[in-house]
Design an enzyme around this catalytic site. Structure first.
Site, PDB file in Angstrom:
ATOM      1  N   GLY A 248    -136.576  26.608  38.111  1.00  0.00           N
ATOM      2  CA  GLY A 248    -136.360  25.157  38.125  1.00  0.00           C
ATOM      3  C   GLY A 248    -135.971  24.671  36.746  1.00  0.00           C
ATOM      4  O   GLY A 248    -135.134  25.274  36.063  1.00  0.00           O
TER       5      GLY A 248
ATOM      6  N   THR B 206    -130.273  30.591  44.977  1.00  0.00           N
ATOM      7  CA  THR B 206    -131.597  30.060  45.266  1.00  0.00           C
ATOM      8  C   THR B 206    -131.743  29.494  46.660  1.00  0.00           C
ATOM      9  O   THR B 206    -130.753  29.148  47.306  1.00  0.00           O
ATOM     10  CB  THR B 206    -131.931  28.939  44.246  1.00  0.00           C
ATOM     11  OG1 THR B 206    -133.285  28.528  44.409  1.00  0.00           O
ATOM     12  CG2 THR B 206    -131.047  27.726  44.431  1.00  0.00           C
TER      13      THR B 206
ATOM     14  N   SER C 280    -130.587  23.000  37.709  1.00  0.00           N
ATOM     15  CA  SER C 280    -130.852  23.509  36.359  1.00  0.00           C
ATOM     16  C   SER C 280    -130.378  24.948  36.209  1.00  0.00           C
ATOM     17  O   SER C 280    -130.537  25.557  35.148  1.00  0.00           O
ATOM     18  CB  SER C 280    -132.349  23.489  36.061  1.00  0.00           C
ATOM     19  OG  SER C 280    -132.865  22.194  36.166  1.00  0.00           O
TER      20      SER C 280
ATOM     21  N   ARG D 137    -123.079  25.758  45.433  1.00  0.00           N
ATOM     22  CA  ARG D 137    -124.282  24.956  45.577  1.00  0.00           C
ATOM     23  C   ARG D 137    -124.334  24.330  46.969  1.00  0.00           C
ATOM     24  O   ARG D 137    -123.286  23.927  47.497  1.00  0.00           O
ATOM     25  CB  ARG D 137    -124.227  23.847  44.527  1.00  0.00           C
ATOM     26  CG  ARG D 137    -125.377  22.871  44.501  1.00  0.00           C
ATOM     27  CD  ARG D 137    -126.607  23.488  43.959  1.00  0.00           C
ATOM     28  NE  ARG D 137    -127.599  22.497  43.561  1.00  0.00           N
ATOM     29  CZ  ARG D 137    -128.871  22.819  43.326  1.00  0.00           C
ATOM     30  NH1 ARG D 137    -129.304  24.057  43.461  1.00  0.00           N
ATOM     31  NH2 ARG D 137    -129.725  21.894  42.938  1.00  0.00           N
TER      32      ARG D 137
ATOM     33  N   THR E 292    -134.369  30.838  43.862  1.00  0.00           N
ATOM     34  CA  THR E 292    -133.684  31.242  42.680  1.00  0.00           C
ATOM     35  C   THR E 292    -134.131  32.646  42.285  1.00  0.00           C
ATOM     36  O   THR E 292    -135.298  32.867  42.105  1.00  0.00           O
ATOM     37  CB  THR E 292    -133.938  30.245  41.570  1.00  0.00           C
ATOM     38  OG1 THR E 292    -133.952  28.975  42.150  1.00  0.00           O
ATOM     39  CG2 THR E 292    -133.015  30.400  40.420  1.00  0.00           C
TER      40      THR E 292
ATOM     41  N   ASN F 247    -134.162  27.184  46.530  1.00  0.00           N
ATOM     42  CA  ASN F 247    -134.942  26.215  45.777  1.00  0.00           C
ATOM     43  C   ASN F 247    -136.379  26.732  45.627  1.00  0.00           C
ATOM     44  O   ASN F 247    -136.623  27.599  44.825  1.00  0.00           O
ATOM     45  CB  ASN F 247    -134.888  24.807  46.366  1.00  0.00           C
ATOM     46  CG  ASN F 247    -135.483  23.802  45.399  1.00  0.00           C
ATOM     47  OD1 ASN F 247    -135.535  24.081  44.205  1.00  0.00           O
ATOM     48  ND2 ASN F 247    -135.947  22.660  45.859  1.00  0.00           N
TER      49      ASN F 247
ATOM     50  N   ASP G 297    -133.949  18.737  45.325  1.00  0.00           N
ATOM     51  CA  ASP G 297    -133.365  18.630  43.982  1.00  0.00           C
ATOM     52  C   ASP G 297    -132.684  17.288  43.758  1.00  0.00           C
ATOM     53  O   ASP G 297    -132.312  16.954  42.635  1.00  0.00           O
ATOM     54  CB  ASP G 297    -132.364  19.763  43.720  1.00  0.00           C
ATOM     55  CG  ASP G 297    -133.049  21.005  43.155  1.00  0.00           C
ATOM     56  OD1 ASP G 297    -134.242  20.924  42.810  1.00  0.00           O
ATOM     57  OD2 ASP G 297    -132.390  22.058  43.056  1.00  0.00           O
TER      58      ASP G 297
END
Ligand code: DON
Length: 562
Positions: free
Chosen positions: A466, A390, A444, A98, A372, A392, A414
């Site tokens: 999302g 992703t 998520s 991430r 994503t 985003n 996020d």
């Protein structure tokens, strides 16, 4: 005559290429291996890796880099993601690659002097970018699990795609047209995306090819150091961003313990925090399991009502309690305790929606000491990997790295930019997900693997979307386990979603009959029809060993296998 023949031949070749690359296959039933991704070219690249002796992890690495070229909307090298890997013996691993907040990030970085959110600041341009994790993530996967042990081989197809080009699909043409104006506004210099692109046109990305070659040569260091890092930091400096060389150099993906729970005797492995999947999914499955969901019937008002009420309660907890656990104490034990979840459902009425204004996050007095694009792969040895990755939003921050030719993420959105102010997905957040330097933003993304009660591999799945990722993954699993749909039926079935706030059930347009909608409204639900929810890529192993790969019908997604 010769000329005419040539013309006919050329147009034949042309139409073959475009049709091969746009007519995506939605279902394969095979004996050896399957690769399901958002783009036909990436699925084929992954499958070839397995045919050449690679395992699921090798295929995943080749797919990730291929998607960064042929699926620029979400495929990436400057984004992040999560991987759940299940070795053939059942051992599960979770890799967190991430993005994280740069050192210079501050809680109020998207607020003006009056404390109001600056519109779009966390969504578009350089300030929206989180320190990217994808390249380090692929390097980590390679070091620990590669069978081929040939990084050059895994990167070569992406380099060829960028250098020699590929043909855009019609959906990609439409998709790019929608963001053209914004891309041209955000990027001061000319990029591969400046001119409008047409389906069937060859799309070449020379700068990106050079970046990929640097990564091919030096793995993570080819991206986080050297001229590629210089270009990244220059792009930041020229556009008001704050990521510097140290942020890049210090980025490290983390191996985590997968979140593991059971639903009707099936073990489910999914991504723990900083993905909310590892909390929201077990909560939703546990609450639902106390009711006879299958008995309510598939997509009846009774079943939709139950699931929406469960989701409402789980998303209230998500909003207020969840964030990067390195920075906040997250009451995980309490949040997933059976008694707590049963207590949450005490206010549930079969007849009436509970307004979200009456549902708050759980309050815990006994604080504990101290989330994503998706692809699913099963190889010919039975190893399985689920990867969700992703930028985003579509095309991330819309900012292309100058001299690098790739999109930079807008993952900073996020975070909870300001308590109570909704993000891109309408999610609100609290203290636990506030911006702090070095912290990972709550996600998520839910790469998920399900075992049969006899412990053998059953399903590999995940989705973009999302907040709707969580409920898409829940519904596909529930469609298979509770409603006994075959995988194709389970993936293509219409979807619905509730996330506490806004207080509404999102439902795919045309997917539910007017009677169902009317009954739900009579129960007090507000219905919001939307075009589509989620984009699930899934694989299911049938009892006789047949591997079924299913790609979502909603877009170009493609299942390959042999
Ligand atoms: O991590 C998350 O939850 C989001 N950044 C995922 C974004 C996403 O799924 C975009 N796809 N439609």
């Amino acid at each position: 005559m010769k000329k005419l023949f040539l013309l006919v031949f050329i147009s034949f070749v042309f139409s073959c290429r475009t049709s091969v690359e746009t007519n995506s296959v939605k279902e394969v039933r095979v004996q050896n291996a399957a690769v399901v991704t958002a783009h036909p070219i990436a699925s084929e690249i992954g499958l070839q890796v397995i045919k050449d002796g690679g395992n699921a992890v090798d295929a995943a690495i080749a797919v990730q880099f291929a998607l960064s070229v042929c699926f620029p909307r979400a495929g990436n090298i400057a984004g992040g993601g999560f991987a759940i890997y299940r070795e053939k013996d059942g051992t599960g691993y979770a890799l967190d690659f991430r993005e994280l907040a740069p050192k210079a990030a501050r809680e109020d970085m998207y607020l003006d002097e009056a404390g109001n959110v600056i519109p779009e600041a966390s969504i578009r341009g350089a300030l929206a970018v989180g320190v990217p994790g994808s390249v380090d993530g692929m390097d980590q996967l390679f070091q620990r699990f590669s069978k081929l042990n040939n990084w050059d081989r895994l990167m070569q197809p992406a380099i060829d795609l960028a250098e020699k080009g590929f043909y855009l699909t019609e959906m990609q043409e439409d998709d790019l047209a929608k963001v053209q104006e914004s891309l041209n506004k955000i990027n001061k210099n000319e990029t591969s995306f400046t001119a409008s692109r047409k389906a069937g046109q060859k799309f070449v990305q020379k700068k990106l090819a050079e970046v990929l070659k640097a990564i091919q040569k030096e793995r993570r260091y080819g991206f986080y150091t050297g001229w590629v890092a210089d270009k990244f930091v220059e792009t930041m400096e020229n556009n008001g961003g704050v990521i510097n060389h140290l942020d890049l150099l210090h980025y490290k993906s983390e191996w985590r313990q997968p979140a593991e729970f059971y639903y009707r005797n099936h073990r489910i492995l999914t991504m723990p925090l900083p993905s909310s999947a590892g909390v929201v999914l077990p909560q939703v499955f546990e609450m639902v399991s106390q009711y006879n969901l299958p008995g309510g019937g598939f997509h009846t008002p009774t079943s939709i009502h139950l699931v929406a009420e469960v989701e409402r309660r789980a998303f209230a907890d998500r909003a207020m309690h969840l964030g990067d656990p390195r920075f906040n104490r997250v009451p995980l034990y309490n949040l997933m305790h059976h008694d707590y979840l049963m207590d949450r459902m005490k206010s549930f009425s079969r007849d009436k929606a509970t307004p979200s204004s009456e549902v708050r996050e759980g309050v815990f007095t006994d604080r504990e000491s101290m989330e994503t694009t998706h692809f699913s792969i099963v190889d010919n040895e039975g190893n399985a990997i689920a990867v969700t990755t992703t930028l985003n939003g579509a095309y991330g921050s819309h900012l292309v790295c100058e001299g690098g030719g790739y999109f930079l993420n807008n993952e900073m959105d996020d975070f909870s930019v300001k308590p109570g102010v909704p993000n891109l997905y309408g999610l609100i957040g609290g203290e636990a997900n506030k911006i702090q330097s070095g912290k990972r933003m709550l996600s998520s993304m839910s790469p998920t693997i399900v075992d049969y009660p006899n412990k053998s591999l059953k399903m590999v799945l995940g989705s973009p979307g999302g907040s709707t990722i969580l409920t898409s993954v829940f519904q596909v699993i529930s469609n298979v386990i509770d409603f006994k749909l075959d995988l194709n039926g389970a993936v293509q079935a219409p979807r619905f979603h509730h996330q506490w706030l806004p207080d509404q059930i999102m439902m795919e347009k045309g997917g539910f009959d007017s009677h169902t909608i009317q009954v739900l409204e009579e129960k007090g639900h507000t219905i919001k029809e939307v075009e589509s929810i989620g984009r699930v890529e899934a694989i299911l192993i049938e009892g006789d060993g047949t591997i079924v790969g299913v790609a979502d019908k909603r877009k170009d997604d493609h299942a390959s296998g042999y």
